[in-house]
Scaffold this motif. Sequence first.
Motif, PDB file in Angstrom:
ATOM      1  N   LEU A  65      -3.375   5.425  -3.255  1.00 31.26           N
ATOM      2  CA  LEU A  65      -4.351   5.528  -4.337  1.00 31.26           C
ATOM      3  C   LEU A  65      -5.666   4.848  -3.966  1.00 31.26           C
ATOM      4  O   LEU A  65      -6.740   5.392  -4.206  1.00 31.26           O
ATOM      5  CB  LEU A  65      -3.793   4.902  -5.614  1.00 31.26           C
ATOM      6  N   ILE A  66      -5.573   3.678  -3.372  1.00 24.87           N
ATOM      7  CA  ILE A  66      -6.777   2.946  -2.991  1.00 24.87           C
ATOM      8  C   ILE A  66      -7.546   3.695  -1.909  1.00 24.87           C
ATOM      9  O   ILE A  66      -8.779   3.755  -1.932  1.00 24.87           O
ATOM     10  CB  ILE A  66      -6.416   1.524  -2.524  1.00 24.87           C
ATOM     11  N   ALA A  67      -6.844   4.290  -0.962  1.00 29.46           N
ATOM     12  CA  ALA A  67      -7.503   5.001   0.132  1.00 29.46           C
ATOM     13  C   ALA A  67      -8.258   6.235  -0.352  1.00 29.46           C
ATOM     14  O   ALA A  67      -9.247   6.639   0.256  1.00 29.46           O
ATOM     15  CB  ALA A  67      -6.474   5.408   1.181  1.00 29.46           C
ATOM     16  N   HIS A  68      -7.825   6.813  -1.447  1.00 28.62           N
ATOM     17  CA  HIS A  68      -8.432   8.047  -1.926  1.00 28.62           C
ATOM     18  C   HIS A  68      -9.355   7.871  -3.124  1.00 28.62           C
ATOM     19  O   HIS A  68      -9.926   8.850  -3.605  1.00 28.62           O
ATOM     20  CB  HIS A  68      -7.341   9.069  -2.270  1.00 28.62           C
ATOM     21  N   SER A  69      -9.512   6.659  -3.609  1.00 28.86           N
ATOM     22  CA  SER A  69     -10.317   6.470  -4.808  1.00 28.86           C
ATOM     23  C   SER A  69     -11.122   5.176  -4.729  1.00 28.86           C
ATOM     24  O   SER A  69     -10.574   4.090  -4.916  1.00 28.86           O
ATOM     25  CB  SER A  69      -9.403   6.442  -6.035  1.00 28.86           C
ATOM     26  N   GLN A  70     -12.398   5.304  -4.471  1.00 26.84           N
ATOM     27  CA  GLN A  70     -13.281   4.141  -4.422  1.00 26.84           C
ATOM     28  C   GLN A  70     -13.401   3.456  -5.786  1.00 26.84           C
ATOM     29  O   GLN A  70     -13.349   2.233  -5.864  1.00 26.84           O
ATOM     30  CB  GLN A  70     -14.665   4.552  -3.891  1.00 26.84           C
ATOM     31  N   PRO A  71     -13.516   4.202  -6.897  1.00 29.42           N
ATOM     32  CA  PRO A  71     -13.583   3.527  -8.195  1.00 29.42           C
ATOM     33  C   PRO A  71     -12.302   2.743  -8.513  1.00 29.42           C
ATOM     34  O   PRO A  71     -12.360   1.665  -9.102  1.00 29.42           O
ATOM     35  CB  PRO A  71     -13.765   4.668  -9.194  1.00 29.42           C
ATOM     36  N   LEU A  72     -11.150   3.269  -8.105  1.00 31.62           N
ATOM     37  CA  LEU A  72      -9.897   2.554  -8.336  1.00 31.62           C
ATOM     38  C   LEU A  72      -9.868   1.258  -7.525  1.00 31.62           C
ATOM     39  O   LEU A  72      -9.428   0.226  -8.027  1.00 31.62           O
ATOM     40  CB  LEU A  72      -8.703   3.432  -7.985  1.00 31.62           C
ATOM     41  N   LEU A  73     -10.338   1.304  -6.285  1.00 34.70           N
ATOM     42  CA  LEU A  73     -10.405   0.099  -5.458  1.00 34.70           C
ATOM     43  C   LEU A  73     -11.297  -0.945  -6.121  1.00 34.70           C
ATOM     44  O   LEU A  73     -10.944  -2.121  -6.189  1.00 34.70           O
ATOM     45  CB  LEU A  73     -10.933   0.436  -4.062  1.00 34.70           C
ATOM     46  N   THR A  74     -12.431  -0.522  -6.644  1.00 33.01           N
ATOM     47  CA  THR A  74     -13.332  -1.442  -7.333  1.00 33.01           C
ATOM     48  C   THR A  74     -12.669  -2.028  -8.563  1.00 33.01           C
ATOM     49  O   THR A  74     -12.773  -3.228  -8.827  1.00 33.01           O
ATOM     50  CB  THR A  74     -14.632  -0.703  -7.718  1.00 33.01           C
ATOM     51  N   ALA A  75     -11.959  -1.213  -9.326  1.00 34.00           N
ATOM     52  CA  ALA A  75     -11.257  -1.702 -10.517  1.00 34.00           C
ATOM     53  C   ALA A  75     -10.184  -2.724 -10.162  1.00 34.00           C
ATOM     54  O   ALA A  75     -10.045  -3.749 -10.828  1.00 34.00           O
ATOM     55  CB  ALA A  75     -10.641  -0.521 -11.276  1.00 34.00           C
ATOM     56  N   ILE A  76      -9.445  -2.469  -9.087  1.00 35.80           N
ATOM     57  CA  ILE A  76      -8.410  -3.404  -8.662  1.00 35.80           C
ATOM     58  C   ILE A  76      -9.042  -4.726  -8.205  1.00 35.80           C
ATOM     59  O   ILE A  76      -8.524  -5.810  -8.499  1.00 35.80           O
ATOM     60  CB  ILE A  76      -7.542  -2.789  -7.545  1.00 35.80           C
TER      61      ILE A  76
END
Length: 82
Positions: A65-76
């Motif tokens: 999920l983190i590898a495919h989603s920059q907004p998700l990485l930022t949220a985490i």
Amino acid sequence: MEFWHGFLLITSVHLLAAASPGPDFVLVSQQTLAKGRRTGLICSLGITLGLAVHIIYSVLGLATLIAHSQPLLTAIKWLGGC
């Protein structure tokens, strides 16, 4: 001084919770007392392997999920920072 008081309180509670026996401990103890050391060790190994499966698919799923989603990485990152 309020920070350190709260920090020590929360740390103490977490240490007590981590040190307290749970259902896995009860199961392993029961099997060891009823059927011997070898059965207790096999039971412990089974619990460890079961937990490892859950940990691996959780980590791999989160990594995907983190590898495919920059907004998700930022949220985490933000959640981890909070």
